[in-house]
Design an enzyme around this catalytic site. Structure first.
Site, PDB file in Angstrom:
ATOM      1  N   SER A   1      -8.925  10.795 -26.955  1.00  0.00           N
ATOM      2  CA  SER A   1      -8.623   9.395 -26.640  1.00  0.00           C
ATOM      3  C   SER A   1      -8.242   9.225 -25.171  1.00  0.00           C
ATOM      4  O   SER A   1      -7.692  10.130 -24.542  1.00  0.00           O
ATOM      5  CB  SER A   1      -7.478   8.893 -27.512  1.00  0.00           C
ATOM      6  OG  SER A   1      -7.810   8.982 -28.872  1.00  0.00           O
TER       7      SER A   1
HETATM    8  N1  SAH Z   1      -6.235  12.268 -31.115  1.00  0.00           N
HETATM    9  C1  SAH Z   1      -7.491  12.953 -30.981  1.00  0.00           C
HETATM   10  C2  SAH Z   1      -8.575  12.037 -31.468  1.00  0.00           C
HETATM   11  C3  SAH Z   1      -9.829  12.742 -31.822  1.00  0.00           C
HETATM   12  S1  SAH Z   1     -11.113  11.654 -32.378  1.00  0.00           S
HETATM   13  C4  SAH Z   1      -7.717  13.305 -29.532  1.00  0.00           C
HETATM   14  O1  SAH Z   1      -7.303  12.518 -28.668  1.00  0.00           O
HETATM   15  O2  SAH Z   1      -8.310  14.336 -29.252  1.00  0.00           O
HETATM   16  C5  SAH Z   1     -10.668  11.408 -34.074  1.00  0.00           C
HETATM   17  C6  SAH Z   1     -10.620  12.629 -34.916  1.00  0.00           C
HETATM   18  O3  SAH Z   1     -10.425  12.193 -36.278  1.00  0.00           O
HETATM   19  C7  SAH Z   1     -11.889  13.447 -34.936  1.00  0.00           C
HETATM   20  O4  SAH Z   1     -11.589  14.765 -34.563  1.00  0.00           O
HETATM   21  C8  SAH Z   1     -12.379  13.375 -36.379  1.00  0.00           C
HETATM   22  O5  SAH Z   1     -12.990  14.557 -36.841  1.00  0.00           O
HETATM   23  C9  SAH Z   1     -11.087  13.097 -37.103  1.00  0.00           C
HETATM   24  N2  SAH Z   1     -11.237  12.501 -38.441  1.00  0.00           N
HETATM   25  C10 SAH Z   1     -12.092  11.547 -38.848  1.00  0.00           C
HETATM   26  N3  SAH Z   1     -11.914  11.274 -40.150  1.00  0.00           N
HETATM   27  C11 SAH Z   1     -10.916  12.094 -40.586  1.00  0.00           C
HETATM   28  C12 SAH Z   1     -10.267  12.300 -41.836  1.00  0.00           C
HETATM   29  N4  SAH Z   1     -10.605  11.620 -42.932  1.00  0.00           N
HETATM   30  N5  SAH Z   1      -9.284  13.217 -41.912  1.00  0.00           N
HETATM   31  C13 SAH Z   1      -8.923  13.939 -40.821  1.00  0.00           C
HETATM   32  N6  SAH Z   1      -9.496  13.794 -39.616  1.00  0.00           N
HETATM   33  C14 SAH Z   1     -10.476  12.884 -39.483  1.00  0.00           C
END
Ligand code: SAH
Length: 214
Positions: A63
């Site tokens: 993010s």
């Molecule tokens: N806070 C993280 C955001 C990553 S993007 C950062 O800044 O790096 C969002 C993440 O949510 C992805 O890695 C994706 O795989 C995860 N995600 C999506 N659906 C999910 C679920 N049902 N349970 C756990 N993780 C999930």
């Protein structure tokens, strides 16, 4: 060459975080101290402090710094909280939460991210984080209730599990909307059992995929 990104990080915090209205000194300190470049692949480290999200593989993104700041500030952490995070991804947000809360429970559906997260959190000696590979759309019942829940992926609506797993006074921050755009919501569980709901801003997250998401 080993780069010291202290100056880039200071500039990121001044220009992208403080100038845009983030004022919680604990959030500002955490963002000054966590080395964001360690959460992106080597080839992208020069962009780690830029004003944007970045690819982290598996079609996912880390993010934008400002988004992390808004979501974190909205939780109002004091250091005593147990926080649930959904979507570990790069673990940058996880590290910020680990600096600000007592313990962080973070769930990610993609296994490779959990392996990388463990490594970087160990390297930074952040030992107050429990990681789990699972579908986070149903929360983490065994560890509930939580003082705060932060969801880093966009969902068509709010899974009732998140509301059920919040303690009284607990705060949920999550993006809700369609796949193109979402509204960042802040929801607080009241002592009478109702939920106070507030819209923070428009945003665009990758989709929350699972039983209760997309
Ligand atoms: N806070 C993280 C955001 C990553 S993007 C950062 O800044 O790096 C969002 C993440 O949510 C992805 O890695 C994706 O795989 C995860 N995600 C999506 N659906 C999910 C679920 N049902 N349970 C756990 N993780 C999930």
């Amino acid at each position: 060459m080993m780069m010291d990104y202290t100056i880039s990080r200071r500039r990121m915090v001044d220009q992208q975080i403080v100038e845009r209205g983030i004022s919680d000194p604990r959030v500002i300190d955490a963002m000054l101290s966590v080395p964001r470049h360690l959460f992106v692949e080597t080839g992208l480290q020069g962009h780690a402090y830029s004003d944007s999200s970045l690819p982290i593989g598996e079609k996912q993104t880390i993010s934008q710094p400002y988004t992390v700041a808004v979501m974190t500030e909205a939780l109002g952490l004091q250091g005593t909280e147990r926080v649930l995070e959904i979507g570990t991804g790069s673990a940058y947000q996880t590290a910020i939460l680990a600096k600000l809360a007592k313990r962080v429970y973070s769930i990610e559906r993609i296994g490779v991210f959990i392996g990388r997260a463990r490594k970087v959190l160990d390297q930074l000696r952040l030992s107050n984080v429990n990681l789990k590979i699972a579908d986070g759309t149903i929360g983490w019942q065994d560890q509930a209730p939580f003082s705060a829940i932060l969801v880093a992926a966009g969902s068509p609506d709010i899974p009732t599990e998140y509301l059920d797993q919040l303690e009284i006074g607990g705060v949920l921050v999550m993006p809700v909307g369609d796949e193109e755009q979402q509204t960042l919501l802040r929801i607080v569980r009241q002592s009478d059992g109702s939920f106070k709901r507030e819209q923070l801003m428009n945003c665009k997250f990758v989709p929350l995929i699972g039983q209760r998401g997309w």
